[in-house]
Design a protein around this motif. Sequence first.
Motif, short mmCIF file in Angstrom:
data_model
loop_
_atom_site.label_atom_id
_atom_site.label_comp_id
_atom_site.label_asym_id
_atom_site.label_seq_id
_atom_site.Cartn_x
_atom_site.Cartn_y
_atom_site.Cartn_z
N ASP A 112 0.84 -1.20 0.00
CA ASP A 112 0.00 0.00 0.00
C ASP A 112 0.88 1.25 0.00
N PRO A 113 0.62 2.19 -0.92
CA PRO A 113 1.43 3.41 -0.99
C PRO A 113 1.02 4.44 0.05
N GLU A 114 1.75 5.53 0.08
CA GLU A 114 1.41 6.65 0.97
C GLU A 114 0.03 7.22 0.61
N ASN A 115 -0.60 7.83 1.59
CA ASN A 115 -1.90 8.50 1.45
C ASN A 115 -3.07 7.55 1.32
N SER A 116 -2.83 6.24 1.28
CA SER A 116 -3.91 5.29 1.09
C SER A 116 -4.56 4.90 2.41
N PRO A 173 -5.13 11.81 -2.32
CA PRO A 173 -4.99 10.85 -3.40
C PRO A 173 -3.64 10.15 -3.38
N SER A 174 -3.60 8.95 -3.90
CA SER A 174 -2.34 8.22 -4.04
C SER A 174 -1.52 8.82 -5.17
N ARG A 175 -0.19 8.81 -5.00
CA ARG A 175 0.71 9.25 -6.06
C ARG A 175 1.20 8.07 -6.90
N ILE A 176 0.76 6.86 -6.56
CA ILE A 176 1.14 5.67 -7.32
C ILE A 176 -0.08 5.20 -8.10
N PRO A 177 -0.12 5.46 -9.42
CA PRO A 177 -1.33 5.18 -10.20
C PRO A 177 -1.75 3.71 -10.11
N GLY A 178 -3.04 3.52 -9.99
CA GLY A 178 -3.60 2.18 -10.01
C GLY A 178 -3.79 1.54 -8.66
N ILE A 179 -3.08 2.02 -7.63
CA ILE A 179 -3.21 1.44 -6.29
C ILE A 179 -3.29 2.57 -5.27
N GLY A 180 -3.86 2.21 -4.10
CA GLY A 180 -4.02 3.20 -3.03
C GLY A 180 -5.26 4.04 -3.25
N VAL A 183 4.35 1.06 1.85
CA VAL A 183 5.56 1.31 1.06
C VAL A 183 5.67 2.81 0.78
N PRO A 184 6.78 3.44 1.16
CA PRO A 184 6.97 4.86 0.82
C PRO A 184 6.96 5.07 -0.70
N ASP A 185 6.43 6.17 -1.15
CA ASP A 185 6.37 6.43 -2.58
C ASP A 185 7.75 6.49 -3.21
N ALA A 186 8.72 7.05 -2.49
CA ALA A 186 10.08 7.10 -3.02
C ALA A 186 10.65 5.70 -3.21
N ALA A 187 10.26 4.76 -2.35
CA ALA A 187 10.71 3.38 -2.49
C ALA A 187 10.08 2.73 -3.72
N SER A 188 8.82 3.03 -3.99
CA SER A 188 8.16 2.51 -5.19
C SER A 188 8.89 2.98 -6.44
N ALA A 192 8.03 -1.33 -16.60
CA ALA A 192 6.78 -1.45 -15.84
C ALA A 192 6.43 -0.12 -15.20
N GLY A 193 5.20 -0.05 -14.66
CA GLY A 193 4.72 1.16 -14.03
C GLY A 193 5.04 1.22 -12.55
N PRO A 194 4.73 2.36 -11.91
CA PRO A 194 5.09 2.57 -10.50
C PRO A 194 4.50 1.55 -9.54
N ALA A 195 3.29 1.06 -9.79
CA ALA A 195 2.69 0.08 -8.88
C ALA A 195 3.49 -1.20 -8.86
N THR A 196 4.15 -1.54 -9.97
CA THR A 196 5.03 -2.71 -9.98
C THR A 196 6.23 -2.48 -9.08
N GLY A 197 6.71 -1.23 -9.03
CA GLY A 197 7.77 -0.91 -8.08
C GLY A 197 7.33 -1.12 -6.65
#
Length: 364
Positions: A218-222, A240-247, A266-271, A286-291
């Motif tokens: 789960d990303p930040e803000n979720s 809102p989540s900064r990681i598209p598709g999740i959160g 998971v911190p967004d910077a880590a993603s 791949a996209g950020p959610a894969t990160g």
Amino acid sequence: MTEEHSNAWAAEAIRRVREGGPHVTPTPLRPLSLPAIRGIDIYLKDESAHPTGSMKYRLVRAMFCEAIASGAITADRPVIAATSGAVAVAGAHFASLLGLDFTAVVPARTAAEVLARIEGEGGRWQVGEQPPAAVQEEARALAERLGGHFLDHFTDVERAMAVSGEPTIADEIFVQLNGEPHPVPEWIVAGAGTGATSAAVGRHLRRMGHPTRLAVVDPENSAYFPAWASGCGDYTTGMPSRIPGIGRPRIEPGFLPAVIDLMIPVPDAASIAALRWLRTAAGIEAGPATGTNLWGVCHLAARMSEAGVHGSIVTVIGDTADPYLNTHLDPSWVRARGLDPAPYEADIERFVRTGYWPAGQHPA
């Protein structure tokens, strides 16, 4: 349209949605090498192989089939969605396949690349006049004015997946792992946007009696992780989540916390760091959610290694890198949002090289 003709159209429409176009079924299961972690095999279920380049294709396909079967989508009804992401692209794709008008109501500042992809699949878009949080209701109102069908991916997708009758992502994973050294994985790792994918995986594990555990990142803000940890079913963050598709800033109807064994914030910077590593070191676009998923995989692989447990971990490539070349993969965009992926990149590189995992304890 007579009832007979209506039924005939529905049957043909469902056939076209299920069979039309260059479906990739099952989507590939790709091994990922982490040499320092012995006895643990990592696999990436590549949902970006779908025709619209995203795992949302699978979800939207189920929603179209369910809506057609129930009479909510007919031969003369436009389809409206509220999203600026992969759901809109997939919605436009299936509407075009059926010769239906499709409109996505998108928030202001939606990336031009996303708008171009919606148009490329034969859809239209219009910018919502309300703040992003109200775009969903604005699209619902537009559907009512036009006499159309509102494609509510947050409310409807989990049910549509449950009744689709088609192989789920979990069904495919277990078939594809047959014959591998560890055919029953220790963990499956997924993110949660609508919650439909994690629900499908969790249901499968329980229905089949597998000992595999489900981890959701789960990303930040979720709201999902704090809701899961606290048991508060109406938890909200308002951000809102900064990681598209999740959160999500609130708990969506498709999210089923009872089927989840572990959630990993998971911190967004880590993603973004993991996204970069996949691209530069592993050659995976791949996209950020894969990160975000990969960060969770590293955490779990380290736990297994420390405990002396051998086995496999499966996670998901949710979409391709192309939509994020000017955002999450652009260093200036990342800096402008106050994110510093560098310490997390060092963590991943050290983990891959040595097996040491510091759990990424860095300032957000």
